[in-house]
Design an enzyme around this catalytic site. Sequence first.
Site, short mmCIF file in Angstrom:
data_model
loop_
_atom_site.label_atom_id
_atom_site.label_comp_id
_atom_site.label_asym_id
_atom_site.label_seq_id
_atom_site.Cartn_x
_atom_site.Cartn_y
_atom_site.Cartn_z
N ARG A 3 1.66 15.31 12.41
CA ARG A 3 0.87 14.09 12.28
C ARG A 3 1.56 13.00 13.11
O ARG A 3 2.70 12.67 12.89
CB ARG A 3 0.77 13.66 10.82
CG ARG A 3 0.05 14.66 9.93
CD ARG A 3 -0.01 14.15 8.49
NE ARG A 3 -0.58 15.12 7.58
CZ ARG A 3 -1.88 15.18 7.25
NH1 ARG A 3 -2.73 14.33 7.77
NH2 ARG A 3 -2.31 16.11 6.41
N LYS A 31 -8.05 14.33 16.96
CA LYS A 31 -7.78 12.93 17.28
C LYS A 31 -6.38 12.78 17.88
O LYS A 31 -6.19 12.06 18.87
CB LYS A 31 -7.92 12.09 16.01
CG LYS A 31 -7.62 10.63 16.18
CD LYS A 31 -7.88 9.91 14.85
CE LYS A 31 -6.66 9.11 14.48
NZ LYS A 31 -6.78 8.41 13.23
N GLN A 49 0.85 -1.19 0.00
CA GLN A 49 0.00 0.00 0.00
C GLN A 49 0.89 1.24 0.00
O GLN A 49 1.86 1.30 0.75
CB GLN A 49 -0.88 -0.01 1.26
CG GLN A 49 -1.83 1.15 1.38
CD GLN A 49 -2.75 1.01 2.59
OE1 GLN A 49 -3.19 -0.07 2.92
NE2 GLN A 49 -3.01 2.11 3.25
N HIS A 87 1.69 7.69 15.36
CA HIS A 87 0.74 6.63 15.04
C HIS A 87 1.42 5.27 14.88
O HIS A 87 2.59 5.20 14.54
CB HIS A 87 0.02 6.95 13.72
CG HIS A 87 -0.67 8.27 13.71
ND1 HIS A 87 -0.62 9.12 12.63
CD2 HIS A 87 -1.39 8.92 14.66
CE1 HIS A 87 -1.31 10.22 12.90
NE2 HIS A 87 -1.78 10.12 14.14
N TYR A 93 4.39 7.44 1.86
CA TYR A 93 4.59 6.27 2.71
C TYR A 93 4.38 5.02 1.87
O TYR A 93 3.35 4.88 1.22
CB TYR A 93 3.53 6.14 3.79
CG TYR A 93 3.07 7.29 4.59
CD1 TYR A 93 3.16 7.22 5.98
CD2 TYR A 93 2.49 8.41 4.02
CE1 TYR A 93 2.68 8.25 6.76
CE2 TYR A 93 2.01 9.44 4.81
CZ TYR A 93 2.12 9.36 6.19
OH TYR A 93 1.64 10.38 6.97
N ASN A 115 0.76 5.45 0.45
CA ASN A 115 -0.06 6.57 0.93
C ASN A 115 0.69 7.87 0.68
O ASN A 115 1.92 7.87 0.58
CB ASN A 115 -0.32 6.44 2.44
CG ASN A 115 -1.00 5.15 2.80
OD1 ASN A 115 -1.84 4.65 2.08
ND2 ASN A 115 -0.63 4.58 3.94
#
Length: 181
Positions: free
Chosen positions: A59, A169, A47, A62, A132, A49
């Site tokens: 950011r 968040k 994947q 995570h 990413y 991103n």
Amino acid sequence: MIVSETKLKGCFILEPKVFNDSRGYFLESFNQKTFKEKTGVTINFVQDNESLSSRGVLRGLHFQKGDFAQAKLVRAVKGSVLDIVVDIRKDSLTFGEHVAVELSEENKKQLFVPRGFAHGFVVLSETALFSYKCDNFYNKASEGGIIYNDKNLNIDWKLNESEFIISEKDLVLPTLEMAKI
């Protein structure tokens, strides 16, 4: 490609060979065979991103847990970011330690973030296009995070906190000590 392991085992800085001429430049951003030869890591990215952010956007930090943990290869295609990785592997000698690397369109550096790490970045330039590559698919139920200003991590984000733009968040993430890893 020059590959340097950071103080965090399995976390590498990659510096691709850049070929410049009157037309611009060419670089190979990833080669699976070369990566394995230089790091000993077998990786299969599934994947890709991309994010576009303005100066001060922070950011992170995570991570993905369990079966959906992700290794990532990250880079700033345009602009400049301070990239941060935190070792959250509980059995690691460097658990709770972090590395900060400036990634920019000028230096072309990339950072390989293995599974078991929290990741985040702050944009240092006016804007940044960030890429990413991930070795596992995103799963919302498996996401976790650590608050960017955890006092025990003591991360120097290189900008004044008044410049930060942080999602609601990310503002309520727990400390590393309280995080469910």
